[in-house]
Design an enzyme around this catalytic site. Sequence first.
Site, short mmCIF file in Angstrom:
data_model
loop_
_atom_site.label_atom_id
_atom_site.label_comp_id
_atom_site.label_asym_id
_atom_site.label_seq_id
_atom_site.Cartn_x
_atom_site.Cartn_y
_atom_site.Cartn_z
N ASP A 1 0.92 -1.30 0.05
CA ASP A 1 -0.19 -0.12 0.08
C ASP A 1 0.73 1.17 -0.22
O ASP A 1 0.63 2.14 0.65
CB ASP A 1 -1.08 0.01 1.23
CG ASP A 1 -2.20 1.00 0.98
OD1 ASP A 1 -2.59 1.31 -0.20
OD2 ASP A 1 -2.79 1.44 2.35
N ASN B 1 1.04 7.36 3.09
CA ASN B 1 1.90 6.38 3.67
C ASN B 1 3.32 6.71 3.55
O ASN B 1 4.07 6.02 4.22
CB ASN B 1 1.65 5.05 3.36
CG ASN B 1 0.44 4.41 3.72
OD1 ASN B 1 -0.51 4.88 4.55
ND2 ASN B 1 -0.10 3.59 3.16
N LYS C 1 1.88 4.60 -1.04
CA LYS C 1 1.23 5.82 -1.64
C LYS C 1 1.65 7.19 -0.83
O LYS C 1 2.31 6.90 0.12
CB LYS C 1 -0.54 5.64 -1.56
CG LYS C 1 -1.06 5.43 -0.04
CD LYS C 1 -2.47 5.16 0.00
CE LYS C 1 -2.79 4.82 1.23
NZ LYS C 1 -4.20 4.51 1.42
#
Length: 174
Positions: free
Chosen positions: A40, A45, A42
């Site tokens: 994840d 993050n 992105k």
Amino acid sequence: NLKEYLSLRGTLDVHSVVSILRQVTSALQRSSELGITHRDIKPENILLTRKGEVKVADFGLARFAATIQPLNLTQTGMTLGTPLYMAPEQVEGKQIDQRTDIYSLGVTAYHMIAGYPPYQGDNAFEVALKHLRGEAELLATIRPDFPKDICGLVQKMMSIDPVKRPQSFVEILH
């Protein structure tokens, strides 16, 4: 986080992109050495400190390559991640590995350079389909002021076929 920073700045200069990309790549290289795929990556993050340090956060969807997961947790055949930054193999529920994170990091780098993600749509399904087609506008067209080598690397990181992407974070660092 990087998403908030990009919403204030729009696009980033070469020095900022390279600094962020290098630090995130190093962090993901280390997690890859430990057998962890983040799944994840992105802008939300990626955390930025006032000292210019970059931290990769939220390993909530991370997967250990060596562990067998119970049926109630994510596994091949299930789609998890954020559609704007999701690799084609994630969209299709196929096997993932470090090249999945390389794709998402490429999409994040594209966002830093262009000022927006490469694929947008009215819903998550539409965005996911665009990742499968891989028809993002070339960065060199959007930012002719940016070094072609960096634009080329980012486009390679975003290849639909994992075999055509850099095969490791070490390769990206080089």
